[in-house]
Design a protein around this motif. Sequence first.
Motif, PDB file in Angstrom:
ATOM      1  N   VAL A  10      -3.455  72.689  62.199  1.00  0.00           N
ATOM      2  CA  VAL A  10      -4.686  72.278  62.875  1.00  0.00           C
ATOM      3  C   VAL A  10      -4.301  71.808  64.273  1.00  0.00           C
ATOM      4  N   HIS A  11      -4.908  72.407  65.282  1.00  0.00           N
ATOM      5  CA  HIS A  11      -4.544  72.154  66.676  1.00  0.00           C
ATOM      6  C   HIS A  11      -5.708  71.479  67.394  1.00  0.00           C
ATOM      7  N   LEU A  12      -5.419  70.387  68.087  1.00  0.00           N
ATOM      8  CA  LEU A  12      -6.412  69.652  68.867  1.00  0.00           C
ATOM      9  C   LEU A  12      -5.955  69.632  70.323  1.00  0.00           C
ATOM     10  N   PRO A  13      -6.191  70.716  71.062  1.00  0.00           N
ATOM     11  CA  PRO A  13      -5.627  70.843  72.411  1.00  0.00           C
ATOM     12  C   PRO A  13      -6.380  70.084  73.488  1.00  0.00           C
ATOM     13  N   GLY A  14      -7.503  69.416  73.142  1.00  0.00           N
ATOM     14  CA  GLY A  14      -8.294  68.735  74.146  1.00  0.00           C
ATOM     15  C   GLY A  14      -9.227  69.699  74.867  1.00  0.00           C
ATOM     16  N   PHE A  15      -9.699  69.278  76.043  1.00  0.00           N
ATOM     17  CA  PHE A  15     -10.592  70.135  76.824  1.00  0.00           C
ATOM     18  C   PHE A  15      -9.813  71.344  77.328  1.00  0.00           C
ATOM     19  N   VAL A  16     -10.332  72.527  77.053  1.00  0.00           N
ATOM     20  CA  VAL A  16      -9.681  73.778  77.447  1.00  0.00           C
ATOM     21  C   VAL A  16     -10.484  74.377  78.601  1.00  0.00           C
ATOM     22  N   GLU A  17      -9.841  74.580  79.727  1.00  0.00           N
ATOM     23  CA  GLU A  17     -10.536  75.024  80.928  1.00  0.00           C
ATOM     24  C   GLU A  17     -11.199  76.387  80.736  1.00  0.00           C
ATOM     25  N   ASN A  18     -10.532  77.285  80.033  1.00  0.00           N
ATOM     26  CA  ASN A  18     -11.121  78.591  79.751  1.00  0.00           C
ATOM     27  C   ASN A  18     -11.178  78.776  78.233  1.00  0.00           C
ATOM     28  N   PRO A  19     -12.237  78.258  77.599  1.00  0.00           N
ATOM     29  CA  PRO A  19     -12.308  78.372  76.133  1.00  0.00           C
ATOM     30  C   PRO A  19     -12.545  79.791  75.656  1.00  0.00           C
TER      31      PRO A  19
END
Length: 396
Positions: free
Chosen positions: A248-257
């Motif tokens: 499970v990955h929680l990368p935070g805000f992703v600029e290009n989702p």
Amino acid sequence: MVARATILFVINSLAGGGAERVLATILGASAPWRDRYDMHLALLDDEPRAYALPDWIAVTQLDSRHRLGASILQLRRLVGRLNPDTALSFLTRANVATAVAMAGRGRPWLLSERVNTSAHLGSGAGAMAARAMVRLAYPRASHVIAVSDGVADDLVENFGVARARVSAFANPVDHDAIAAQAAARPLLAIDGDYIVAAGRLVPNKNFALLIDAFAASGLTHDLVIMGEGLERAALEARVAARRLVGRVHLPGFVENPFAVLARARLFAMSSNAEGFPNGLVEAMACELPVVATNCASGPSEILADLPRGVVSEARPVAAGALVPPNDVTAFAAALREVASEPRRTQAADAARRRSLDYGVAQATERYWRRIDAALAPSRAGGATPSSLSLSSGIVR
């Protein structure tokens, strides 16, 4: 030559979020109206901007620090200086602040409600005060634009908005922009198949349910939850407790989702409440099948063309599946079912086709037609909105 009308748009900020993206998209598509209107945007909170605007939009940066009282005072001073012909606000705090700022000026103003208001405000003493302010402010707007029929119904039934003064406009989806961003190399690299979700890490998004359902599903995929928020520590602890660290990955805000969405196998939405779930339709535009809770409001309208409240048990739909909120077992079963082939490919095709019903040009024109309609009575010397006085409080 007739002077151009001044239109003031108001929102809390342009930090990452669905409402913020929608307003930026609408303003970006508003060039055809430049010859008729001077457009201004007021940002109530001084936060980093996640979305760009055309250089012909005049932006005034305020600094209310998320407080309603400061939002009202600063916005009222700005309204006095600009003297707009009308205003259109997005999000509950901005809506209440705009109601007070425009009061007594003899000018029409509109608001756009982006969430199911009853679910969003919750319960408790603070929520009671917020509800009272909404009930006082919203019915006085010239018009209320809701993002789904469910949101509109809630405003009419619980907040005193006249049915004739509320419309439901679906949020726009910029398919061309999404396709261009989806083709880019993702900054987040995940090996193998993965399920993806997106949204602020806040209780209403209920990512705890998603983590539990993912653990119960038995799928070998990874899970990516894009977004940031106050629930991060609790969600990380839940991942560890379910022995899912590394999956499970929680990368935070992703600029290009969209680059991440386009390479996923399935989109999951576990929310307890939504207004119009932008991320859901954007994922469908990336040709992703969907498993979503039938929360208030939006998912059943988008996925099954059904009003809110129809789906009280798990239900397959062409683009994926709808499940009841807070039902781990049903969500886990739906993940397994929609992830299997050929069901996944069939649902992906249906999701893409359905997403085409939401377009930027159509949505932008609807907003400007509503602005035109609000201005028409004042141009003809007709009635103006009622006066309004609100005490300070906290509304997000």
